[in-house]
Design a protein around this motif. Structure first.
Motif, short mmCIF file in Angstrom:
data_model
loop_
_atom_site.label_atom_id
_atom_site.label_comp_id
_atom_site.label_asym_id
_atom_site.label_seq_id
_atom_site.Cartn_x
_atom_site.Cartn_y
_atom_site.Cartn_z
N VAL A 1 -81.75 47.90 -47.02
CA VAL A 1 -82.64 46.96 -47.70
C VAL A 1 -81.82 46.02 -48.58
CG1 VAL A 1 -84.49 46.74 -49.41
CG2 VAL A 1 -84.66 48.48 -47.61
N ALA B 1 -85.38 53.92 -49.48
CA ALA B 1 -85.74 52.51 -49.32
C ALA B 1 -86.60 52.04 -50.49
CB ALA B 1 -86.46 52.30 -48.00
N LEU C 1 -90.00 48.86 -41.98
CA LEU C 1 -89.09 50.00 -42.10
C LEU C 1 -89.31 50.89 -40.89
CD1 LEU C 1 -87.00 51.53 -43.85
CD2 LEU C 1 -88.94 52.72 -44.91
N THR D 1 -80.89 53.66 -45.64
CA THR D 1 -82.03 52.75 -45.75
C THR D 1 -81.99 52.01 -47.09
OG1 THR D 1 -83.58 54.41 -46.64
CG2 THR D 1 -83.46 54.18 -44.25
#
Length: 377
Positions: A313, A52, A33, A309
């Motif tokens: 993912v 995330a 990340l 984010t």
């Protein structure tokens, strides 16, 4: 409100990897990340990490990626970071320590990393950006100036009729390319460009730039500054009372930046984005329930940067689920259909209609969504 059974696992940081290097391990699917943890864009980090984590929790409850539990490896991707991001990422790929990248960082970092990753692992780039990314194996999923800036400028122009605009941004590719687009729109409509300036990250001269804009007699200003730089500019703008003579438009100011600038400094500030925490949509309601169920009511502010984010993912998981053998030869622009979850749409595929972009107006410490811009684009 739905709640997961336990708190999310804290992402592994780079320093932990260096102390205990990870070799290739079939038991977990490791996502690097890449987010700014310091500097002007560091303001966004808590929201990015927290969002995330929601996606990771969802994936791990449903089998992970490729049958493996997902693990986040957190790496500082700020321009101001002391590490060499290219060396770090290359070393991690070479050792088999990471399986994929989800990156929420500025475009200058993406351009550097695209020469290093070279299709060895999938690379999902999540934020708004200048457009045109067609590197195979690199999937840029954020909105572009054509989607975001064009219709929002048109709406501001039709409503407020500014005779001239000022443009200010950080000195890198996204502001410069976005402003080229903006200037083409101004020329098409015979509207004057009164001022244009590109400033370094962490600039201490925002009051000076505000004074220059005031002297330019512009009636609207496009702000393409990042994170804390946008906060500093809006504080100086508000202190000078310039909202009385011009409107502001940004494509990058989000809820954290609005809170930091304060309501006195956000009058007549408009933002174009495909996501706001206040969006009254089914997809956002579901995302918020998961987010606050996992992190509690004191969680970092929800915003477009963080949502990206979460979506990144899930996009990665969808990519591996549907195209594990062919992703190296594709990018977002060639229409590879990737079905994935999103806080912007109930079910999203990059081959289907893009998520709508909205115009919102700052209203105290929150945004009021006032217009769906897709009918204008």
């Amino acid at each position: 409100m739905t709640s997961f059974t336990k708190a999310p696992k804290i992402p592994t940081e780079l320093i932990e990897l260096q102390a205990n290097p990870l070799s290739q391990n079939k038991g977990s699917y490791r996502i690097a990340l890449l987010i700014p943890l310091c500097g002007s864009a560091g303001l966004w980090a808590p929201s990015c990490i927290s969002s995330a984590q929601v996606a990771v929790e969802e994936l791990n409850k449903s089998g992970g990626v490729d049958g493996r539990k997902v693990q986040l490896i957190m790496i500082d991707a700020a321009m101001e970071a002391s590490i060499s991001i290219e060396e770090i990422v290359n070393d991690l790929i070479e050792r088999g320590s990471i399986d994929a990248i989800v990156g929420m960082h500025i475009s200058a970092i993406r351009q550097r990393l695209s020469k290093v990753v070279r299709q060895r692992i999938p690379y999902v780039y999540t934020p708004l950006y200048e457009g045109g990314e067609s590197t195979a194996g690199l999937f840029a999923i954020g909105e572009t100036p054509k989607e975001q800036l064009g219709p929002s400028m048109e709406l501001i122009q039709n409503q407020y009729r500014p005779k001239s605009w000022a443009l200010i941004g950080n000195d890198y590719v996204w502001p410069r390319i976005s402003h080229l687009f903006a200037k083409s729109r101004l020329r098409e409509n015979a509207i004057d460009l009164a001022y244009e300036r590109y400033v370094p990250f962490g600039s201490r001269n925002m009051a000076q730039y505000v004074a220059e804009i005031a002297a330019s007699s512009a009636e609207a200003v496009l702000i393409s500054l990042v994170g804390q730089d946008a906060v500093a500019f809006n504080r100086a703008f508000g202190s000078a009372g310039l909202h009385n003579q011009m409107v502001r438009l940004s494509c990058a100011v989000e809820e954290n930046g609005l809170l930091a600038a304060g309501p006195r400094n956000s009058k007549r500030l408009f933002v174009a984005s495909s996501y706001f925490a206040a969006l009254p949509t089914e997809a956002n309601a579901a995302f918020k329930e998961l987010y606050y169920g996992l992190h509690g009511d004191q969680a970092p502010a929800l915003n477009a940067i963080g949502q990206s984010t979460y979506e990144g993912v899930h996009f990665l998981a969808g990519l591996m689920r549907g195209h594990a053998n062919v992703w190296r030869d594709h990018c977002v622009t060639d229409g590879l259909p990737v079905i994935h979850r999103s806080g912007r749409k109930t079910l999203s595929s990059n081959k289907s209609q893009r998520p709508p972009v909205y115009l919102a107006r700052a209203d105290g410490l929150k945004f009021e969504v006032i217009k769906d811009l897709k009918s204008i684009a």
